[in-house]
Design a protein around this motif. Structure first.
Motif, PDB file in Angstrom:
ATOM      1  N   ARG A  84     -11.883 -18.008  16.916  1.00  0.00           N
ATOM      2  CA  ARG A  84     -12.531 -16.728  16.634  1.00  0.00           C
ATOM      3  C   ARG A  84     -14.048 -16.868  16.600  1.00  0.00           C
ATOM      4  N   ASN A  85     -14.531 -17.904  15.915  1.00  0.00           N
ATOM      5  CA  ASN A  85     -15.972 -18.101  15.819  1.00  0.00           C
ATOM      6  C   ASN A  85     -16.592 -18.422  17.173  1.00  0.00           C
ATOM      7  N   SER A  86     -15.920 -19.254  17.968  1.00  0.00           N
ATOM      8  CA  SER A  86     -16.461 -19.609  19.280  1.00  0.00           C
ATOM      9  C   SER A  86     -16.540 -18.398  20.191  1.00  0.00           C
ATOM     10  N   ILE A  87     -15.526 -17.538  20.147  1.00  0.00           N
ATOM     11  CA  ILE A  87     -15.562 -16.316  20.955  1.00  0.00           C
ATOM     12  C   ILE A  87     -16.728 -15.431  20.524  1.00  0.00           C
ATOM     13  N   PHE A  88     -16.922 -15.319  19.219  1.00  0.00           N
ATOM     14  CA  PHE A  88     -18.033 -14.511  18.715  1.00  0.00           C
ATOM     15  C   PHE A  88     -19.378 -15.096  19.134  1.00  0.00           C
ATOM     16  N   TYR A  89     -19.553 -16.413  18.965  1.00  0.00           N
ATOM     17  CA  TYR A  89     -20.816 -17.045  19.343  1.00  0.00           C
ATOM     18  C   TYR A  89     -21.053 -16.952  20.845  1.00  0.00           C
ATOM     19  N   ALA A  90     -20.001 -17.156  21.632  1.00  0.00           N
ATOM     20  CA  ALA A  90     -20.158 -17.145  23.086  1.00  0.00           C
ATOM     21  C   ALA A  90     -20.486 -15.748  23.599  1.00  0.00           C
ATOM     22  N   THR A 279     -10.268 -25.420  26.956  1.00  0.00           N
ATOM     23  CA  THR A 279     -10.817 -25.281  28.303  1.00  0.00           C
ATOM     24  C   THR A 279     -10.418 -23.967  28.960  1.00  0.00           C
ATOM     25  N   VAL A 280      -9.304 -23.398  28.556  1.00  0.00           N
ATOM     26  CA  VAL A 280      -8.769 -22.200  29.212  1.00  0.00           C
ATOM     27  C   VAL A 280      -9.771 -21.038  29.244  1.00  0.00           C
ATOM     28  N   PRO A 281     -10.474 -20.691  28.156  1.00  0.00           N
ATOM     29  CA  PRO A 281     -11.406 -19.554  28.220  1.00  0.00           C
ATOM     30  C   PRO A 281     -12.489 -19.716  29.282  1.00  0.00           C
ATOM     31  N   ALA A 282     -13.063 -20.917  29.408  1.00  0.00           N
ATOM     32  CA  ALA A 282     -14.095 -21.146  30.417  1.00  0.00           C
ATOM     33  C   ALA A 282     -13.535 -20.983  31.823  1.00  0.00           C
ATOM     34  N   LEU A 283     -12.308 -21.435  32.049  1.00  0.00           N
ATOM     35  CA  LEU A 283     -11.681 -21.276  33.357  1.00  0.00           C
ATOM     36  C   LEU A 283     -11.427 -19.806  33.676  1.00  0.00           C
ATOM     37  N   VAL A 285     -13.129 -17.237  32.618  1.00  0.00           N
ATOM     38  CA  VAL A 285     -14.418 -16.611  32.936  1.00  0.00           C
ATOM     39  C   VAL A 285     -14.831 -16.952  34.360  1.00  0.00           C
ATOM     40  N   TYR A 286     -14.636 -18.208  34.759  1.00  0.00           N
ATOM     41  CA  TYR A 286     -15.008 -18.607  36.118  1.00  0.00           C
ATOM     42  C   TYR A 286     -14.197 -17.835  37.157  1.00  0.00           C
ATOM     43  N   PHE A 287     -12.897 -17.719  36.959  1.00  0.00           N
ATOM     44  CA  PHE A 287     -12.071 -16.990  37.918  1.00  0.00           C
ATOM     45  C   PHE A 287     -12.450 -15.511  37.966  1.00  0.00           C
ATOM     46  N   ALA A 288     -12.939 -14.975  36.858  1.00  0.00           N
ATOM     47  CA  ALA A 288     -13.315 -13.562  36.816  1.00  0.00           C
ATOM     48  C   ALA A 288     -14.563 -13.275  37.627  1.00  0.00           C
ATOM     49  N   VAL A 289     -15.476 -14.249  37.717  1.00  0.00           N
ATOM     50  CA  VAL A 289     -16.756 -14.003  38.396  1.00  0.00           C
ATOM     51  C   VAL A 289     -16.912 -14.813  39.678  1.00  0.00           C
ATOM     52  N   GLN A 290     -15.853 -15.491  40.139  1.00  0.00           N
ATOM     53  CA  GLN A 290     -15.998 -16.378  41.286  1.00  0.00           C
ATOM     54  C   GLN A 290     -16.356 -15.633  42.568  1.00  0.00           C
ATOM     55  N   LYS A 291     -15.970 -14.355  42.688  1.00  0.00           N
ATOM     56  CA  LYS A 291     -16.295 -13.608  43.894  1.00  0.00           C
ATOM     57  C   LYS A 291     -17.794 -13.408  44.048  1.00  0.00           C
ATOM     58  N   SER A 292     -18.486 -13.295  42.926  1.00  0.00           N
ATOM     59  CA  SER A 292     -19.929 -13.066  42.977  1.00  0.00           C
ATOM     60  C   SER A 292     -20.723 -14.351  42.827  1.00  0.00           C
ATOM     61  N   PHE A 293     -20.043 -15.469  42.657  1.00  0.00           N
ATOM     62  CA  PHE A 293     -20.744 -16.710  42.327  1.00  0.00           C
ATOM     63  C   PHE A 293     -21.640 -17.171  43.477  1.00  0.00           C
ATOM     64  N   LYS A 294     -21.110 -17.243  44.686  1.00  0.00           N
ATOM     65  CA  LYS A 294     -21.887 -17.749  45.816  1.00  0.00           C
ATOM     66  C   LYS A 294     -23.073 -16.863  46.124  1.00  0.00           C
ATOM     67  N   GLY A 295     -22.847 -15.547  46.196  1.00  0.00           N
ATOM     68  CA  GLY A 295     -23.951 -14.631  46.495  1.00  0.00           C
ATOM     69  C   GLY A 295     -25.017 -14.669  45.437  1.00  0.00           C
ATOM     70  N   GLY A 296     -24.614 -14.759  44.174  1.00  0.00           N
ATOM     71  CA  GLY A 296     -25.592 -14.775  43.087  1.00  0.00           C
ATOM     72  C   GLY A 296     -26.439 -16.027  43.094  1.00  0.00           C
TER      73      GLY A 296
END
Length: 304
Positions: A84-90, A279-283, A285-296
């Motif tokens: 809970r705290n890590s989600i809030f801080y992140a 590790t699951v939350p970071a993965l 997030v990556y899958f959620a934004v991977q379409k825009s990753f290269k262009g960005g």
């Protein structure tokens, strides 16, 4: 007919091209194996029995499939408090990071802003020299931030490199005529930022969001220095004694009897499960934004 003939044309590869493609494919396969095998090994160990782990029987797939390690994690209350705290801080740190970087990058991207030269030099100077841990600690302590959430949130509030990326995106990838036309129609700078700059910079914002979120999720040093209340600990500080110490250091008062038995039978099983859980939350997030990753990334790499 002409289109069909064009489709049927095959480009002949030279011997050098074939060798290059073979070498490239071999290197990529080797990289996939080097990176992928440890991940698969950790997943397999988290689902294997403690007996199989101690005997070294796990090589690729789970041996004596079990969920005891994950049962321990589910019964350990402090892990979920840390989650809970890590989600809030992140999330909070990332939103603050984006807010500060965008507000700093947009005026620096406008040629009409006369103070952008001196201000940019100040930003550059901050990347070369830092106050150090002790002065920073004394400053934040004197401000009443010790053992509060603010040092953790402010640790990721701003990044000069991300400001430069956003500034480059606003200045080089968005035509200035759009802002001029909006000004003629009566828009102010805030409206130009919200209605023109930010919608056209979604790819770059996605990349910066990924960097900031993963960095805030993995942050532990600031929390270790400033936090003393265990109810404020992020997940990384909660996992630290479990990952590095013996079972006896874990607060067994927050576990059920079944979980204590699991921990006593094999802590390695629990450690592998904790690696997966953290590790699951970071993965995701990556899958959620991977379409825009290269262009960005490419937009931010253009010099401006």
């Amino acid at each position: 007919m002409a289109k069909n003939n064009i489709k049927n044309i095959k480009i002949q590869e030279s011997a050098g091209d074939r060798i290059f493609n073979i070498i490239t494919a071999a290197i990529l396969i080797a990289v996939i194996i080097i990176v992928g095998y440890p991940c698969l090994f950790i997943i397999s160990c988290s689902f294997s029995s403690s007996t199989a782990l101690q005997a070294g029987k796990v090589v690729l797939w789970p041996v004596d499939f079990t969920l005891n390690g994950y049962k321990f994690i589910l019964d350990f209350k402090q892990v979920w408090i840390g989650y809970r705290n890590s989600i809030f801080y992140a999330v909070g740190g990332t939103l603050l990071h984006l807010f500060m970087c965008v507000l700093a990058a947009y005026p620096l991207s406008r040629k009409t802003y006369q103070g952008r030269g001196p201000l940019m030099k100040i930003f550059y100077f901050s990347t070369l020299f830092g106050a150090g841990l002790i002065p920073t600690f004394l400053l934040k302590t004197s401000m009443g931030m010790f053992n509060t959430i603010w040092p953790v949130l402010l640790a990721s509030a701003m990044s000069v490199s991300h400001i430069i990326i956003m500034r480059t995106c606003f200045s080089s990838s968005i035509p200035g005529d759009l802002f001029d036309a909006a000004k003629i129609d009566g828009a102010n700078d805030f409206q130009c930022l919200v209605k023109i700059a930010l919608p056209l910079a979604k790819a770059t914002l996605s990349v910066i969001t990924l960097y900031a979120l993963v960095g805030a999720w993995n942050e532990y040093f600031t929390s270790m220095i400033y936090l003393r209340d265990e109810n404020l600990y992020p997940l990384q500080l909660v996992l630290r004694p479990i990952m590095t110490a013996a079972v006896a250091t874990v607060d067994v008062s927050q576990m059920s009897t079944a979980s204590q038995m699991t921990a006593d039978q094999g802590l390695d099983q629990v450690r592998y499960g904790l690696i997966i859980v953290s590790t699951v939350p970071a993965l995701l997030v990556y899958f959620a934004v991977q379409k825009s990753f290269k262009g960005g990334v490419m937009v931010g790499s253009v010099k401006g």
